[in-house]
Motif scaffolding. Structure first.
Motif, PDB file in Angstrom:
ATOM      1  N   ASP A  55       0.812  -1.215   0.000  1.00  0.00           N
ATOM      2  CA  ASP A  55       0.000   0.000   0.000  1.00  0.00           C
ATOM      3  C   ASP A  55       0.847   1.266   0.000  1.00  0.00           C
ATOM      4  N   LEU A  56       2.148   1.138  -0.177  1.00  0.00           N
ATOM      5  CA  LEU A  56       3.049   2.289  -0.127  1.00  0.00           C
ATOM      6  C   LEU A  56       2.872   3.150  -1.373  1.00  0.00           C
ATOM      7  N   ALA A  57       2.932   4.474  -1.172  1.00  0.00           N
ATOM      8  CA  ALA A  57       2.698   5.427  -2.256  1.00  0.00           C
ATOM      9  C   ALA A  57       4.026   5.923  -2.825  1.00  0.00           C
ATOM     10  N   PHE A  58       4.139   5.896  -4.152  1.00  0.00           N
ATOM     11  CA  PHE A  58       5.315   6.401  -4.856  1.00  0.00           C
ATOM     12  C   PHE A  58       4.846   7.214  -6.062  1.00  0.00           C
ATOM     13  N   LEU A  68       2.362   0.680  -4.732  1.00  0.00           N
ATOM     14  CA  LEU A  68       3.200  -0.453  -5.129  1.00  0.00           C
ATOM     15  C   LEU A  68       2.362  -1.624  -5.607  1.00  0.00           C
ATOM     16  N   ARG A  69       1.183  -1.782  -5.043  1.00  0.00           N
ATOM     17  CA  ARG A  69       0.360  -2.945  -5.387  1.00  0.00           C
ATOM     18  C   ARG A  69      -0.129  -2.925  -6.835  1.00  0.00           C
ATOM     19  N   GLU A  70      -0.024  -1.796  -7.513  1.00  0.00           N
ATOM     20  CA  GLU A  70      -0.448  -1.736  -8.911  1.00  0.00           C
ATOM     21  C   GLU A  70       0.361  -2.678  -9.798  1.00  0.00           C
ATOM     22  N   TYR A  71       1.544  -3.075  -9.335  1.00  0.00           N
ATOM     23  CA  TYR A  71       2.408  -3.933 -10.151  1.00  0.00           C
ATOM     24  C   TYR A  71       2.312  -5.390  -9.737  1.00  0.00           C
ATOM     25  N   PHE A  72       1.402  -5.677  -8.818  1.00  0.00           N
ATOM     26  CA  PHE A  72       1.221  -7.040  -8.329  1.00  0.00           C
ATOM     27  C   PHE A  72      -0.203  -7.509  -8.638  1.00  0.00           C
ATOM     28  N   LYS A 155      10.400   9.812   2.201  1.00  0.00           N
ATOM     29  CA  LYS A 155      11.200   9.007   3.128  1.00  0.00           C
ATOM     30  C   LYS A 155      10.392   7.884   3.785  1.00  0.00           C
ATOM     31  N   ASP A 156       9.175   8.142   4.198  1.00  0.00           N
ATOM     32  CA  ASP A 156       8.412   7.136   4.951  1.00  0.00           C
ATOM     33  C   ASP A 156       8.148   5.869   4.136  1.00  0.00           C
ATOM     34  N   PRO A 157       7.608   5.950   2.927  1.00  0.00           N
ATOM     35  CA  PRO A 157       7.416   4.701   2.172  1.00  0.00           C
ATOM     36  C   PRO A 157       8.734   4.040   1.787  1.00  0.00           C
ATOM     37  N   ILE A 158       9.766   4.824   1.541  1.00  0.00           N
ATOM     38  CA  ILE A 158      11.079   4.241   1.239  1.00  0.00           C
ATOM     39  C   ILE A 158      11.574   3.434   2.428  1.00  0.00           C
ATOM     40  N   ASP A 159      11.490   4.025   3.618  1.00  0.00           N
ATOM     41  CA  ASP A 159      11.949   3.319   4.827  1.00  0.00           C
ATOM     42  C   ASP A 159      11.140   2.055   5.063  1.00  0.00           C
ATOM     43  N   ALA A 160       9.822   2.123   4.834  1.00  0.00           N
ATOM     44  CA  ALA A 160       8.982   0.942   5.051  1.00  0.00           C
ATOM     45  C   ALA A 160       9.351  -0.177   4.090  1.00  0.00           C
ATOM     46  N   LEU A 161       9.604   0.174   2.839  1.00  0.00           N
ATOM     47  CA  LEU A 161       9.935  -0.848   1.840  1.00  0.00           C
ATOM     48  C   LEU A 161      11.310  -1.441   2.091  1.00  0.00           C
ATOM     49  N   GLY A 183      21.718  -5.977  -5.150  1.00  0.00           N
ATOM     50  CA  GLY A 183      21.039  -7.247  -5.393  1.00  0.00           C
ATOM     51  C   GLY A 183      19.627  -6.988  -5.870  1.00  0.00           C
ATOM     52  N   ILE A 184      18.915  -8.050  -6.184  1.00  0.00           N
ATOM     53  CA  ILE A 184      17.534  -7.932  -6.639  1.00  0.00           C
ATOM     54  C   ILE A 184      16.663  -8.949  -5.909  1.00  0.00           C
ATOM     55  N   LEU A 185      15.369  -8.638  -5.856  1.00  0.00           N
ATOM     56  CA  LEU A 185      14.385  -9.517  -5.254  1.00  0.00           C
ATOM     57  C   LEU A 185      13.446 -10.039  -6.326  1.00  0.00           C
ATOM     58  N   LEU A 186      13.068 -11.312  -6.222  1.00  0.00           N
ATOM     59  CA  LEU A 186      12.017 -11.880  -7.056  1.00  0.00           C
ATOM     60  C   LEU A 186      10.819 -12.129  -6.154  1.00  0.00           C
ATOM     61  N   LEU A 187       9.705 -11.494  -6.483  1.00  0.00           N
ATOM     62  CA  LEU A 187       8.533 -11.500  -5.619  1.00  0.00           C
ATOM     63  C   LEU A 187       7.385 -12.250  -6.275  1.00  0.00           C
ATOM     64  N   THR A 188       6.558 -12.880  -5.456  1.00  0.00           N
ATOM     65  CA  THR A 188       5.360 -13.535  -5.958  1.00  0.00           C
ATOM     66  C   THR A 188       4.320 -12.482  -6.325  1.00  0.00           C
ATOM     67  N   SER A 189       3.253 -12.905  -6.961  1.00  0.00           N
ATOM     68  CA  SER A 189       2.236 -11.954  -7.407  1.00  0.00           C
ATOM     69  C   SER A 189       1.521 -11.272  -6.242  1.00  0.00           C
ATOM     70  N   ASP A 190       1.615 -11.828  -5.038  1.00  0.00           N
ATOM     71  CA  ASP A 190       1.004 -11.176  -3.878  1.00  0.00           C
ATOM     72  C   ASP A 190       2.032 -10.459  -2.999  1.00  0.00           C
ATOM     73  N   GLY A 191       3.265 -10.314  -3.503  1.00  0.00           N
ATOM     74  CA  GLY A 191       4.246  -9.468  -2.821  1.00  0.00           C
ATOM     75  C   GLY A 191       5.115 -10.151  -1.790  1.00  0.00           C
ATOM     76  N   ARG A 192       5.210 -11.470  -1.824  1.00  0.00           N
ATOM     77  CA  ARG A 192       6.105 -12.177  -0.903  1.00  0.00           C
ATOM     78  C   ARG A 192       7.459 -12.424  -1.566  1.00  0.00           C
ATOM     79  N   ILE A 193       8.513 -12.394  -0.749  1.00  0.00           N
ATOM     80  CA  ILE A 193       9.867 -12.609  -1.269  1.00  0.00           C
ATOM     81  C   ILE A 193      10.032 -14.088  -1.599  1.00  0.00           C
ATOM     82  N   SER A 194      10.208 -14.382  -2.872  1.00  0.00           N
ATOM     83  CA  SER A 194      10.362 -15.762  -3.334  1.00  0.00           C
ATOM     84  C   SER A 194      11.830 -16.132  -3.478  1.00  0.00           C
TER      85      SER A 194
END
Length: 282
Positions: A55-58, A68-72, A155-161, A183-194
């Motif tokens: 739900d973080l705003a960018f 952020l959820r728009e991409y998931f 700063k707030d959404p950056i820190d949360a992410l 490094g990079i993260l590969l995430l599932t469609s619901d936003g979990r770190i895979s």
């Protein structure tokens, strides 16, 4: 003969197992006490299956307010935490991502999403737009532009992410630069770190298998899914490696032993039957 065909098939199986079981050497990170003081609190230790806040705003590269959820929701996501004014390391991360993805038949937008998020709250959508233009020119598939996203935020959404990804960085006011990991993260469609990969170079095979894993097999070919039986992801090295090598070898040896024993028993029975027929004829 049947037993010759069986041996040929077994030889092919063992050759395939040997190909699947090639190992990948570990590349351990240097011990923390060898790092300079400025890097002591810098790190990147994601936790598998951890949920990122969506739900973080960018703002995207066009200046549009987004969450952020728009991409998931339907596809796996490749996430890179960078800053667009970085003079060296972040550029290498971008080049590493573009280089690895160019080797894949999967396409951003259709099969997965690519999201770069700046952790410098001073950066602007114009800087993000320039980075996207650079990435697209190197990726050379303009039809995939809708699958690439470059975000800036406060700063707030950056820190949360970054906190949810265990990505730690520090700012040096004298040099006006950030010290950070890569490094990079590969995430599932619901936003979990895979999956996650460290450094600035990402083997295309590992990224492909990681995307297949993150999508729960929804993308990729039957060959990709078969390779996941040969290669397993090792969180300690952040790589796919043939950890089932010993099992494959043991299973192959036992299979060959059983096959040879069956052939010998069959041939002995044939010899005994032939001798019995000869004795009966006399």
């Amino acid at each position: 003969m049947n037993w010759l065909r069986s041996i040929s098939a077994m030889a092919a199986l063992l050759f395939s197992a040997a190909v699947c079981a090639q190992t990948i050497p570990d590349n351990p990170a240097p011990a923390a006490n060898t790092l300079p003081p400025a890097l002591q609190n810098v790190g990147f230790e994601p936790q598998l299956n951890a949920q990122l806040p969506l739900d973080l705003a960018f703002r995207d590269e066009a200046g549009r307010n987004v969450q952020l959820r728009e991409y998931f929701g339907q596809k796996p996501v490749i996430l890179a935490l960078v800053y667009f004014g970085c003079p060296m390391l972040c550029n290498q991360v971008e080049q590493g991502v573009v280089g690895a993805l160019r080797m894949l038949s999967f396409n951003p937008g259709r099969d997965y999403q690519v999201v770069f998020v700046s952790f410098d709250p001073r950066e602007t959508p114009d800087m993000a737009f320039q980075k996207k233009e650079s990435a697209m020119s190197h990726f050379r598939r303009p039809e995939t532009a809708s699958g690439w996203h470059f975000l800036t935020g406060s700063k707030d959404p950056i820190d949360a992410l970054t906190s949810s990804a265990n990505f730690r960085f520090s700012f040096d006011e004298k040099s006006n630069l950030f010290a950070h990991a890569s490094g990079i993260l590969l995430l599932t469609s619901d936003g979990r770190i895979s999956r996650y990969f460290y450094g600035v170079e990402y083997p295309s095979r590992d990224v492909r298998l990681g995307l297949v894993d993150a999508s729960a097999g929804k993308i990729g070919t039957p060959v990709d899914r078969a390779l996941l039986f040969c290669y397993q992801y090792d969180p300690s090295t952040a790589r796919y490696s043939a950890s089932i090598l010993a099992i494959i070898r043991l299973g192959g040896v036992l299979t060959v032993v059983c096959l040879v024993a069956s052939i010998l028993i069959f041939r002995r029975r044939e010899s005994n039957a032939a001798r019995t027929r000869l004795e009966g004829a006399h």
